[in-house]
Design a protein around this motif. Sequence first.
Motif, short mmCIF file in Angstrom:
data_model
loop_
_atom_site.label_atom_id
_atom_site.label_comp_id
_atom_site.label_asym_id
_atom_site.label_seq_id
_atom_site.Cartn_x
_atom_site.Cartn_y
_atom_site.Cartn_z
N ARG A 287 -12.39 -7.55 32.06
CA ARG A 287 -12.19 -8.86 32.67
C ARG A 287 -10.81 -8.98 33.30
O ARG A 287 -10.66 -9.60 34.35
N TYR A 288 -9.80 -8.40 32.67
CA TYR A 288 -8.46 -8.47 33.23
C TYR A 288 -8.37 -7.71 34.55
O TYR A 288 -7.73 -8.16 35.51
N PHE A 289 -9.00 -6.55 34.61
CA PHE A 289 -8.96 -5.76 35.83
C PHE A 289 -9.75 -6.44 36.95
O PHE A 289 -9.35 -6.37 38.12
N TYR A 290 -10.86 -7.08 36.61
CA TYR A 290 -11.62 -7.78 37.63
C TYR A 290 -10.85 -8.98 38.18
O TYR A 290 -10.89 -9.27 39.38
N ALA A 291 -10.14 -9.69 37.30
CA ALA A 291 -9.30 -10.79 37.76
C ALA A 291 -8.17 -10.28 38.64
O ALA A 291 -7.77 -10.94 39.62
N PHE B 26 -6.83 -19.66 37.01
CA PHE B 26 -8.13 -20.21 36.61
C PHE B 26 -9.23 -19.16 36.61
O PHE B 26 -10.38 -19.48 36.32
N SER B 27 -8.88 -17.91 36.94
CA SER B 27 -9.86 -16.83 36.85
C SER B 27 -9.57 -15.91 35.67
O SER B 27 -10.29 -14.93 35.46
N GLY B 28 -8.51 -16.22 34.88
CA GLY B 28 -8.26 -15.50 33.64
C GLY B 28 -7.33 -14.32 33.72
O GLY B 28 -7.37 -13.45 32.86
N ALA C 19 -5.34 -18.04 29.77
CA ALA C 19 -6.00 -18.17 31.06
C ALA C 19 -7.49 -17.86 30.95
O ALA C 19 -8.32 -18.50 31.62
N MET C 20 -7.86 -16.90 30.10
CA MET C 20 -9.27 -16.59 29.89
C MET C 20 -10.00 -17.79 29.29
O MET C 20 -11.10 -18.15 29.72
N ASP C 21 -9.39 -18.41 28.28
CA ASP C 21 -10.01 -19.58 27.67
C ASP C 21 -10.13 -20.73 28.67
O ASP C 21 -11.14 -21.45 28.69
N LEU C 22 -9.09 -20.90 29.50
CA LEU C 22 -9.14 -21.95 30.51
C LEU C 22 -10.25 -21.68 31.52
O LEU C 22 -10.99 -22.60 31.92
N SER C 23 -10.38 -20.43 31.94
CA SER C 23 -11.45 -20.07 32.88
C SER C 23 -12.82 -20.34 32.28
O SER C 23 -13.72 -20.87 32.95
N ASP C 24 -13.01 -19.98 31.00
CA ASP C 24 -14.29 -20.23 30.34
C ASP C 24 -14.56 -21.74 30.21
O ASP C 24 -15.70 -22.19 30.39
N TRP C 25 -13.52 -22.50 29.91
CA TRP C 25 -13.69 -23.94 29.77
C TRP C 25 -14.12 -24.56 31.10
O TRP C 25 -15.00 -25.43 31.14
N PRO D 54 -12.08 -19.16 45.07
CA PRO D 54 -12.38 -17.83 45.61
C PRO D 54 -12.03 -16.70 44.65
O PRO D 54 -12.76 -15.71 44.56
N ALA D 55 -10.91 -16.83 43.93
CA ALA D 55 -10.53 -15.78 42.99
C ALA D 55 -11.57 -15.62 41.88
O ALA D 55 -11.90 -14.50 41.46
N GLN D 56 -12.11 -16.73 41.40
CA GLN D 56 -13.13 -16.67 40.36
C GLN D 56 -14.41 -16.03 40.89
O GLN D 56 -15.06 -15.25 40.20
#
Length: 425
Positions: free
Chosen positions: A222-226, A348-350, A356-362, A375-377
């Motif tokens: 997930r970090y690499f994709y973000a 917002f994409s983690g 940031a991951m928790d915020l993106s999931d929320w 767009p980043a998400q």
Amino acid sequence: MWSTFVMTLKANLRNRQALFWLIVFPLALATLFNGMLGDLAKGYEVRALPLAVVEDANWDQAPGAQAFIGAMSGQATASGQAAESGNAAESEQDATEYATVERLVDATPAESIDGARAALADGSAKGYLRVDGDGRIALALSPSAAEAMGGISPTDTNGAVAVAVLNSMIGLYNRTDATVRDLLAAHPEAASSQAFWSSVGNTAGAAREVSLTNVKPDMTARYFYALLGMACLMAMGYAISAVTYAQANLSPLGIRRTVAPLGRGRQLLAGFLAGWLCSGVSLTIALAYIRYVCDVPLGGREPAAVAAVAVASFMACALGTMIGAIPRLRHSVKVGLTSAIPCALSLFSGLYGQFAMDLSDWIARHAPVLALINPAQQVTNLFYDILYYDSYRPFIGTCGVLLAMSAVFLAAGAAMLKEQRYEHL
């Protein structure tokens, strides 16, 4: 138009700042992530747990439990041994096919509970297994091991996973053993029926390992994709430069291009295509590094990942075209936005850690519209769709979202460029 495309391509290749943000920065950050998070997934692997095994009188009277614990320790046992013993717990051996069970226990024999507790005290074992008078197995952990494995943030993640798996299998053994004993007490004739023992084995073996995703989930992917989402948005710098250098009020080059025989539309199209090509190649290099050097999985769908890069870079160039077309905004300010916008949206994409991951999931759960227009998400989702879904339908849907964004950005940019007029050059 071809000459403009070639000259713009050369100018992009000489743009060291853009090359840094699109190639050097993703590679450096991916290397950093790989060093920091490379061992994260290993913390969730199942490893054998050092346990003492109390071999007392109850143990001697429970051949089924002996076979079960022996199998958990990696000891292959003949499947017919329990059937010869005549004990009610014999069904457990036929039920679990011990020879194929993954090793979960690093067993240390102990003659009594006191001996097992001594092993806990000296640190040679993290817990012990014992058999009660009814032939059921019980697991006990030392206080320090239980605290390390069961806290809010367990320090022994491997042990916590092993205990969870082992506890589940012990529970299955005990439930099946109790059921068999009750059935034999009510119907003693069933002990001579091969069909009965086969049905017990089928029931105990009803649990199967299944995968809910296309491939095994990776804790660090997930970090690499973000990161790819952030790098993609930085590619809009090429389109911003192409549009800015075509405006007479922002640069001397724009004055010359305005009076050139080639129309503005063709100039902008050539600049857009050159920027798309440069950004696509740069992001493909970053993708290849992440996949083959950092060993981040793509589910065996590398061609789809390259297509994802093409769609994402097209969207980034469309966004750059819109920003570049904003009137009365200096080129330096527009270039600054190529860093400010990706950094802000990547929050917002983690990209920036667990918070940031928790915020993106929320946001995805409670405000999906905000995630949809980020767009980043959406670029991050492209690679998630490739990795985890069996079908390409979610991937195609995300591509559609990004292409719709691109159409909106290009329409807005064209509308602003169309209204621009100059009193003099």
